[in-house]
Motif scaffolding. Structure first.
Motif, PDB file in Angstrom:
ATOM      1  N   SER A 178       0.834  -1.214   0.000  1.00 25.71           N
ATOM      2  CA  SER A 178       0.000   0.000   0.000  1.00 25.71           C
ATOM      3  C   SER A 178       0.866   1.261   0.000  1.00 25.71           C
ATOM      4  O   SER A 178       0.439   2.318  -0.415  1.00 25.71           O
ATOM      5  N   GLY A 179       2.101   1.118   0.492  1.00 23.37           N
ATOM      6  CA  GLY A 179       2.980   2.286   0.612  1.00 23.37           C
ATOM      7  C   GLY A 179       2.858   2.958   1.966  1.00 23.37           C
ATOM      8  O   GLY A 179       3.648   3.840   2.312  1.00 23.37           O
ATOM      9  N   GLY A 180       1.848   2.544   2.762  1.00 18.89           N
ATOM     10  CA  GLY A 180       1.698   3.084   4.118  1.00 18.89           C
ATOM     11  C   GLY A 180       1.294   4.553   4.138  1.00 18.89           C
ATOM     12  O   GLY A 180       1.047   5.159   3.103  1.00 18.89           O
ATOM     13  N   PRO A 181       1.280   5.168   5.326  1.00 17.95           N
ATOM     14  CA  PRO A 181       0.814   6.555   5.442  1.00 17.95           C
ATOM     15  C   PRO A 181       1.816   7.593   4.929  1.00 17.95           C
ATOM     16  O   PRO A 181       1.469   8.763   4.777  1.00 17.95           O
ATOM     17  N   PHE A 182       3.074   7.171   4.668  1.00 18.55           N
ATOM     18  CA  PHE A 182       4.118   8.145   4.313  1.00 18.55           C
ATOM     19  C   PHE A 182       4.596   8.024   2.869  1.00 18.55           C
ATOM     20  O   PHE A 182       5.702   8.424   2.529  1.00 18.55           O
ATOM     21  N   PHE A 183       3.754   7.454   2.015  1.00 16.69           N
ATOM     22  CA  PHE A 183       4.090   7.299   0.606  1.00 16.69           C
ATOM     23  C   PHE A 183       4.456   8.652  -0.010  1.00 16.69           C
ATOM     24  O   PHE A 183       3.818   9.658   0.259  1.00 16.69           O
ATOM     25  N   ASN A 184       5.524   8.659  -0.814  1.00 19.67           N
ATOM     26  CA  ASN A 184       5.991   9.851  -1.545  1.00 19.67           C
ATOM     27  C   ASN A 184       6.648  10.905  -0.660  1.00 19.67           C
ATOM     28  O   ASN A 184       6.958  12.000  -1.124  1.00 19.67           O
ATOM     29  N   MET A 185       6.870  10.587   0.633  1.00 17.79           N
ATOM     30  CA  MET A 185       7.561  11.542   1.501  1.00 17.79           C
ATOM     31  C   MET A 185       9.059  11.280   1.455  1.00 17.79           C
ATOM     32  O   MET A 185       9.507  10.162   1.228  1.00 17.79           O
ATOM     33  N   THR A 186       9.848  12.327   1.667  1.00 16.38           N
ATOM     34  CA  THR A 186      11.311  12.198   1.653  1.00 16.38           C
ATOM     35  C   THR A 186      11.808  11.909   3.075  1.00 16.38           C
ATOM     36  O   THR A 186      11.070  12.097   4.048  1.00 16.38           O
ATOM     37  N   LYS A 187      13.083  11.513   3.164  1.00 14.16           N
ATOM     38  CA  LYS A 187      13.679  11.271   4.485  1.00 14.16           C
ATOM     39  C   LYS A 187      13.593  12.523   5.346  1.00 14.16           C
ATOM     40  O   LYS A 187      13.339  12.462   6.542  1.00 14.16           O
ATOM     41  N   ASN A 188      13.805  13.662   4.723  1.00 11.82           N
ATOM     42  CA  ASN A 188      13.744  14.934   5.423  1.00 11.82           C
ATOM     43  C   ASN A 188      12.364  15.157   6.051  1.00 11.82           C
ATOM     44  O   ASN A 188      12.246  15.589   7.192  1.00 11.82           O
ATOM     45  N   GLN A 189      11.328  14.815   5.283  1.00 12.62           N
ATOM     46  CA  GLN A 189       9.947  14.997   5.761  1.00 12.62           C
ATOM     47  C   GLN A 189       9.603  14.004   6.874  1.00 12.62           C
ATOM     48  O   GLN A 189       8.665  14.235   7.634  1.00 12.62           O
ATOM     49  N   LEU A 190      10.347  12.896   6.934  1.00 12.81           N
ATOM     50  CA  LEU A 190      10.058  11.855   7.934  1.00 12.81           C
ATOM     51  C   LEU A 190      10.833  12.043   9.244  1.00 12.81           C
ATOM     52  O   LEU A 190      10.681  11.259  10.167  1.00 12.81           O
ATOM     53  N   GLN A 191      11.647  13.098   9.310  1.00 10.28           N
ATOM     54  CA  GLN A 191      12.482  13.344  10.496  1.00 10.28           C
ATOM     55  C   GLN A 191      11.668  13.369  11.790  1.00 10.28           C
ATOM     56  O   GLN A 191      12.080  12.830  12.793  1.00 10.28           O
ATOM     57  N   ASN A 192      10.516  14.029  11.734  1.00 11.27           N
ATOM     58  CA  ASN A 192       9.756  14.272  12.968  1.00 11.27           C
ATOM     59  C   ASN A 192       8.406  13.552  13.016  1.00 11.27           C
ATOM     60  O   ASN A 192       7.461  14.028  13.642  1.00 11.27           O
ATOM     61  N   TYR A 304      13.377   2.878  -2.242  1.00 13.37           N
ATOM     62  CA  TYR A 304      14.265   2.087  -1.376  1.00 13.37           C
ATOM     63  C   TYR A 304      15.217   2.955  -0.553  1.00 13.37           C
ATOM     64  O   TYR A 304      15.691   2.531   0.489  1.00 13.37           O
ATOM     65  N   GLU A 305      15.494   4.167  -1.046  1.00 14.22           N
ATOM     66  CA  GLU A 305      16.399   5.067  -0.306  1.00 14.22           C
ATOM     67  C   GLU A 305      15.741   5.575   0.967  1.00 14.22           C
ATOM     68  O   GLU A 305      16.319   5.558   2.045  1.00 14.22           O
ATOM     69  N   THR A 306      14.501   6.022   0.833  1.00 12.78           N
ATOM     70  CA  THR A 306      13.778   6.576   1.994  1.00 12.78           C
ATOM     71  C   THR A 306      13.376   5.481   2.961  1.00 12.78           C
ATOM     72  O   THR A 306      13.514   5.628   4.172  1.00 12.78           O
ATOM     73  N   PHE A 307      12.878   4.373   2.401  1.00 11.66           N
ATOM     74  CA  PHE A 307      12.375   3.286   3.257  1.00 11.66           C
ATOM     75  C   PHE A 307      13.454   2.217   3.428  1.00 11.66           C
ATOM     76  O   PHE A 307      13.461   1.185   2.770  1.00 11.66           O
ATOM     77  N   PHE A 345      11.368   7.822  14.340  1.00 12.41           N
ATOM     78  CA  PHE A 345      10.852   6.943  13.285  1.00 12.41           C
ATOM     79  C   PHE A 345      11.976   6.445  12.377  1.00 12.41           C
ATOM     80  O   PHE A 345      12.082   5.251  12.098  1.00 12.41           O
ATOM     81  N   LEU A 346      12.836   7.355  11.926  1.00 13.81           N
ATOM     82  CA  LEU A 346      13.904   6.977  10.986  1.00 13.81           C
ATOM     83  C   LEU A 346      14.961   6.085  11.625  1.00 13.81           C
ATOM     84  O   LEU A 346      15.657   5.346  10.940  1.00 13.81           O
ATOM     85  N   GLN A 347      15.085   6.158  12.948  1.00 10.72           N
ATOM     86  CA  GLN A 347      16.085   5.335  13.632  1.00 10.72           C
ATOM     87  C   GLN A 347      15.758   3.838  13.557  1.00 10.72           C
ATOM     88  O   GLN A 347      16.649   3.010  13.711  1.00 10.72           O
ATOM     89  N   ILE A 348      14.496   3.493  13.296  1.00  9.57           N
ATOM     90  CA  ILE A 348      14.135   2.071  13.153  1.00  9.57           C
ATOM     91  C   ILE A 348      14.952   1.471  12.008  1.00  9.57           C
ATOM     92  O   ILE A 348      15.635   0.457  12.175  1.00  9.57           O
ATOM     93  N   GLY A 349      14.902   2.114  10.839  1.00  4.94           N
ATOM     94  CA  GLY A 349      15.650   1.635   9.668  1.00  4.94           C
ATOM     95  C   GLY A 349      17.152   1.701   9.872  1.00  4.94           C
ATOM     96  O   GLY A 349      17.891   0.813   9.435  1.00  4.94           O
ATOM     97  N   GLU A 350      17.613   2.755  10.560  1.00  4.39           N
ATOM     98  CA  GLU A 350      19.063   2.909  10.806  1.00  4.39           C
ATOM     99  C   GLU A 350      19.597   1.765  11.668  1.00  4.39           C
ATOM    100  O   GLU A 350      20.676   1.226  11.402  1.00  4.39           O
TER     101      GLU A 350
END
Length: 385
Positions: A178-192, A304-307, A345-350
């Motif tokens: 589905s792409g989830g709730p953050f589809f098309n968002m950048t890493k920058n937008q996912l910071q907070n 794949y870069e963002t997620f 949120f981003l630390q999960i992937g890191e």
């Protein structure tokens, strides 16, 4: 049920969760028999289910609640089990035709192995079973000639699209996301990103852990690994495609380039019922799909870069050995920490990528191996957090 059909006997691990409750709706409609029920800690609902479905065994995983449940059901003649031993006793119980395993997390692996060893058919809705111990489960299922029927909507779709065809005729499977709730968002937008935002899934209603996994696309990474084991594929035979409407649940491309897809409204009762009644198809307690109401169906490549979780999951199964088990364990710790607001949120992937680079290659040959690498990965993740 048709005339002369034996009533199917179902046991459910995770009966008070989202999948378990929907399975009981299907069971109610088709008047199936319930042999056993197990829940983690929701004793109020487990008591209600026990009184309605009259199983022979029930299990409360949380030992601390055993006494209270016993008091609540003191007027009912039933065996009450507890902990992992209880789950495994239900898993091997001979008075059942199919075990639905819908617990969340690594807890699901040992009961799956136990059921397969006992020769019981498993309807599998527990991702971690195949992610952490896929090799063990599928080898044992082959040896014991036991069916593992997928309940995930994507794997059920692939399973349905394979009916009447041979596995060796497959080019690839197309796993939709589905792409989830953050589809098309950048890493920058996912910071907070907040916990509340991550729990706001556009199409599906699920428990917290699975919903967070959907928002990071880890869910799709775990499903990628599961698909490899369930359908005996190589990683390069699996393609992930973002499909926002969640109508095409997945598809199979054959050698002649025909693509067969399974479609339906986004409702887990369809794959749950298909697994429980397989190979029968009959009325399901869900809505009909109207393609004209949707009008347009879209398909796009994942980012794949963002997620990072999706990328790391695919790398883990390409590397093989204990890597899928390791990333699964780290993800469980990371998601729990995000829910408790200890990490972003981003630390999960890191954390998952970090673990992939930290651990060296090891094979998994036994259940003890799985536990060893799972424990080591959790300790490592906790040390970083």
């Amino acid at each position: 049920m048709g005339v002369g059909d034996k009533m199917k006997r179902v046991s459910i691990l995770g009966s008070t969760g989202s999948i378990g409750k929907q399975a009981l709706e299907v069971i109610r409609l088709h008047k199936l028999s319930v042999t056993a029920l197990a829940a983690h800690s929701n004793i109020k609902l487990l008591e209600e289910q026990t009184r309605e479905f009259n199983p022979k065994l029930i299990c409360i995983y949380n030992d601390d609640l055993y006494k209270e449940l016993k008091i609540r059901l003191s007027d009912v003649n039933i065996r009450i089990l507890t902990g992992m031993e209880g789950l495994c006793e239900i898993a091997r119980f001979s008075d059942t035709d199919i075990l639905l395993n819908s617990v969340v997390g690594m807890v699901g692996l040992l009961p799956t192995l136990t059921a397969v060893e006992a020769g019981n058919t498993v309807a599998l809705a527990n991702k971690e079973t195949l992610v952490a111990g896929g090799k063990l489960v599928m080898e044992l299922a082959k040896k014991r000639n036991v069916n593992i029927l997928p309940v995930d909507s994507e794997h059920s779709a692939i399973f349905q699209a394979l009916q009447g065809n041979d596995n060796n005729e497959i080019n690839k499977v197309i796993l939709t996301a589905s792409g989830g709730p953050f589809f098309n968002m950048t890493k920058n937008q996912l910071q907070n990103v907040t916990l509340e935002q991550a729990l706001n899934h556009p199409n599906w209603s699920m428990g917290k852990k699975v919903t967070i996994d959907s928002s990071t696309l880890m869910n799709k990474g775990l499903e990628f690994i599961e698909a490899k084991w369930l359908f005996d594929l190589s990683p390069n035979q699996i393609e992930v495609v973002v499909h926002r409407q969640s109508v095409v649940h997945s598809a199979v491309e054959y050698k002649d380039y025909s693509v067969i897809a399974q479609m339906g409204v986004p409702d887990m009762k369809i794959p749950i019922q298909y697994a429980l009644l397989y190979p029968k198809r009959t009325k399901c307690p869900t809505e009909k799909l109207s393609l004209t109401d949707y009008g347009t169906l879209t398909f796009e490549k994942p980012d794949y870069e963002t997620f990072e979780c999706l990328r790391a999951s695919i790398k883990a199964i390409e590397l093989g050995g204990a890597y899928p088990c390791i990333i699964n364990a780290v993800n469980e710790v990371a998601v729990e920490s995000f829910i408790k607001k200890k990490i972003s949120f981003l630390q999960i992937g890191e954390l998952i990528t970090d673990a992939l680079n930290h651990f060296s290659f090891n094979e998994i040959n036994t259940y003890d191996d799985v536990i060893k690498f799972d424990t080591g990965a959790r300790e490592y993740a906790e040390s970083l957090i």
